[in-house]
Design an enzyme around this catalytic site. Structure first.
Site, mmCIF file in Angstrom:
data_model
loop_
_atom_site.group_PDB
_atom_site.id
_atom_site.type_symbol
_atom_site.label_atom_id
_atom_site.label_comp_id
_atom_site.label_asym_id
_atom_site.label_seq_id
_atom_site.Cartn_x
_atom_site.Cartn_y
_atom_site.Cartn_z
ATOM 1 N N HIS A 46 0.849 -1.185 0.000
ATOM 2 C CA HIS A 46 0.000 0.000 0.000
ATOM 3 C C HIS A 46 0.890 1.243 0.000
ATOM 4 C CE1 HIS A 46 -3.431 2.469 0.431
ATOM 5 N NE2 HIS A 46 -3.191 2.840 1.677
ATOM 6 N N HIS B 296 -3.531 8.990 0.817
ATOM 7 C CA HIS B 296 -3.467 7.687 0.144
ATOM 8 C C HIS B 296 -4.825 7.352 -0.441
ATOM 9 C CE1 HIS B 296 -5.057 5.310 3.811
ATOM 10 N NE2 HIS B 296 -5.036 6.578 4.160
ATOM 11 N N CYS C 80 -3.876 2.463 -5.540
ATOM 12 C CA CYS C 80 -3.056 3.360 -4.713
ATOM 13 C C CYS C 80 -1.676 3.590 -5.312
ATOM 14 C CB CYS C 80 -2.934 2.785 -3.296
ATOM 15 S SG CYS C 80 -2.136 1.156 -3.206
#
Length: 232
Positions: free
Chosen positions: A62, A74, A163
């Site tokens: 991530h 994010h 992401c």
């Protein structure tokens, strides 16, 4: 029903990860959130505004952009922004149910969370993507401003707008996702594998044997193996 979908989705990702590990350099972790462990404090002072942060998970990694003052922007799958305009509710920590429904509905949000919530008890890698990036990073302030301009509800795609696309757009000026590229390469290798054709044919025959021959069983039983054969 939602718990079942979550379980099946996680198993699908796990099978893909196992196959990728034998064909390609290993991926480092899981997509966007793992609720197994409570958050632990992480010192934000070692990060500078505009830094690219990445958090290893189970199957994917991530990513986020550090904005300063312990805040990280994010992109995370989230269905709630599409259902309500209540900013307070949207800003609450994204649960696994919200995340899964966001993936299925292809909705996400670029949100700003604390470093602790972003990391969620995992270690953070700093600007590690710079080593393999085809472009030099943009100026740090430009990186942070790009991330701040995108805060809010956005469309989501597991392969085409995740992401990693968000942070590479902000830091390098071009959205790309090596993780998605690796998954697509694995998928192409699976389609090209002649054993996939044989397996699809056997499943089609088994379905017709169990359910009888009809348009609903014969068409998929013939069309899927034929498509895989032509693509292999």
């Amino acid at each position: 029903m939602l718990d079942t979908l979550t379980f099946l989705l996680e198993k699908l990702f796990l099978l893909a990860h196992i196959k990728l590990s034998s064909l390609l350099p290993p991926l480092t972790a899981r997509c966007d959130r793992d609720a197994a462990s409570p958050p632990a404090a992480a010192p934000p002072l070692r990060f500078r505004r505009g830094d690219l942060l990445e958090v290893p998970r189970t199957l994917f990694t991530h990513f986020g952009i550090y904005l300063g003052d312990g805040r990280v922007a994010h992109l995370i799958p989230d269905v709630l922004p599409a259902l309500t305009g209540d900013a307070r509710r949207v800003q609450e920590m994204v649960t696994n149910a919200r995340l899964l429904l966001g993936v299925l509905s292809k909705r996400a949000s670029v949100r700003v969370d604390s470093v602790e919530d972003f990391a969620y008890a995992a270690g953070i890698l700093l600007n590690a993507t710079d080593r393999a990036a085809p472009r030099a990073p943009l100026p740090a302030e430009e990186v942070a401003r790009r991330a701040e301009r995108l805060v809010g509800s956005v469309a989501y795609s597991l392969l085409w707008n995740n992401c990693e696309h968000f942070v590479t757009h902000c830091r390098y000026g071009a959205a790309r996702s090596p993780q998605s590229d690796q998954f697509c390469e694995w998928l192409k290798s699976l389609i090209r594998d002649q054993r996939s054709v044989a397996l699809a044919a056997l499943l089609g025959l088994a379905t017709m044997a169990c359910l009888g021959v009809s348009a609903g069983t014969a068409l998929p039983g013939v069309l899927l193996p034929f498509t895989l054969w032509m693509a292999s």
